[in-house]
Design a protein around this motif. Structure first.
Motif, PDB file in Angstrom:
ATOM      1  N   ARG A 297      -1.020   7.214   2.127  1.00 47.86           N
ATOM      2  CA  ARG A 297      -1.252   5.897   2.052  1.00 47.86           C
ATOM      3  C   ARG A 297      -2.582   5.540   2.621  1.00 47.86           C
ATOM      4  NH1 ARG A 297      -2.312   1.957   4.235  1.00 47.86           N
ATOM      5  NH2 ARG A 297      -2.173   2.492   6.586  1.00 47.86           N
ATOM      6  N   PRO A 298      -3.296   6.240   3.409  1.00 41.60           N
ATOM      7  CA  PRO A 298      -4.637   5.922   3.802  1.00 41.60           C
ATOM      8  C   PRO A 298      -5.564   6.143   2.753  1.00 41.60           C
ATOM      9  CG  PRO A 298      -3.634   7.485   5.615  1.00 41.60           C
ATOM     10  CD  PRO A 298      -2.604   7.146   4.394  1.00 41.60           C
TER      11      PRO A 298
ATOM     12  N   SER B 190       2.531   5.834  -3.212  1.00 40.45           N
ATOM     13  CA  SER B 190       3.804   6.736  -3.685  1.00 40.45           C
ATOM     14  C   SER B 190       3.751   6.946  -5.094  1.00 40.45           C
ATOM     15  CB  SER B 190       5.172   6.002  -3.063  1.00 40.45           C
ATOM     16  OG  SER B 190       6.283   6.645  -4.021  1.00 40.45           O
ATOM     17  N   MET B 191       3.278   5.669  -6.005  1.00 38.12           N
ATOM     18  CA  MET B 191       2.997   5.568  -7.171  1.00 38.12           C
ATOM     19  C   MET B 191       2.121   6.902  -7.720  1.00 38.12           C
ATOM     20  SD  MET B 191       3.755   1.934  -8.941  1.00 38.12           S
ATOM     21  CE  MET B 191       1.878   1.546  -8.582  1.00 38.12           C
TER      22      MET B 191
ATOM     23  N   SER C 276      -3.831  -8.283   1.131  1.00 38.77           N
ATOM     24  CA  SER C 276      -3.322  -9.087   2.256  1.00 38.77           C
ATOM     25  C   SER C 276      -1.715  -9.197   2.078  1.00 38.77           C
ATOM     26  CB  SER C 276      -4.028 -10.598   2.271  1.00 38.77           C
ATOM     27  OG  SER C 276      -3.178 -11.406   3.344  1.00 38.77           O
ATOM     28  N   ARG C 277      -1.003  -8.803   3.034  1.00 36.18           N
ATOM     29  CA  ARG C 277       0.448  -8.826   2.994  1.00 36.18           C
ATOM     30  C   ARG C 277       1.280  -8.608   1.919  1.00 36.18           C
ATOM     31  NH1 ARG C 277       1.873 -13.327   7.680  1.00 36.18           N
ATOM     32  NH2 ARG C 277      -0.053 -12.833   8.936  1.00 36.18           N
ATOM     33  N   GLY C 278       1.018  -7.450   1.279  1.00 37.73           N
ATOM     34  CA  GLY C 278       1.692  -7.084   0.126  1.00 37.73           C
ATOM     35  C   GLY C 278       1.079  -7.718  -1.309  1.00 37.73           C
ATOM     36  N   VAL C 279      -0.136  -8.449  -1.149  1.00 36.71           N
ATOM     37  CA  VAL C 279      -0.479  -9.093  -2.335  1.00 36.71           C
ATOM     38  C   VAL C 279      -1.798  -8.596  -2.477  1.00 36.71           C
ATOM     39  CG1 VAL C 279      -1.270 -11.048  -3.451  1.00 36.71           C
ATOM     40  CG2 VAL C 279       0.890 -11.229  -2.022  1.00 36.71           C
TER      41      VAL C 279
ATOM     42  N   GLN D  34       0.981  -1.365  -0.211  1.00 42.43           N
ATOM     43  CA  GLN D  34       0.027   0.040  -0.003  1.00 42.43           C
ATOM     44  C   GLN D  34       0.803   1.250   0.128  1.00 42.43           C
ATOM     45  OE1 GLN D  34      -3.022  -0.203   3.315  1.00 42.43           O
ATOM     46  NE2 GLN D  34      -4.062  -1.750   2.151  1.00 42.43           N
ATOM     47  N   GLU D  35       1.810   1.262   0.797  1.00 41.98           N
ATOM     48  CA  GLU D  35       2.944   2.257   0.685  1.00 41.98           C
ATOM     49  C   GLU D  35       3.452   2.778  -0.624  1.00 41.98           C
ATOM     50  OE1 GLU D  35       4.624   5.504   2.456  1.00 41.98           O
ATOM     51  OE2 GLU D  35       3.215   3.969   3.568  1.00 41.98           O
TER      52      GLU D  35
END
Length: 75
Positions: free
Chosen positions: A26-27, A20-21, A39-42, A15-16
């Motif tokens: 982020r929220p 950025s992109m 979930s966990r970067g996926v 998400q971070e």
């Protein structure tokens, strides 16, 4: 676009990094919570049409250019 490149499969992206992109806080990324599963970067896109509908007109321009360069239709 990442979803298109991943050919509809879940893909890794934090998400971070996504924030950025997109040059947003982020929220703000959490606003799409009903359209994606995260979930966990996926990321797994659950509502592609809804997500595409929430984009600006630049998405379609970029998508059309990729299709033109690749010579095929993408998701």
């Amino acid at each position: 676009m990442g979803y298109n490149r991943a050919r509809g499969q879940p893909f890794q992206l934090t998400q971070e990094y996504l924030a950025s992109m997109l040059r947003v806080h982020r929220p703000t990324v959490s606003v799409t919570a009903s359209m994606v599963e995260y979930s966990r970067g996926v990321i797994n896109v659950l509502d592609y049409d809804g997500l595409e509908g929430a984009t600006c007109e630049c998405y379609q321009v970029i998508k059309d250019q990729f299709e033109r360069f690749l010579g095929k239709r993408i998701a």
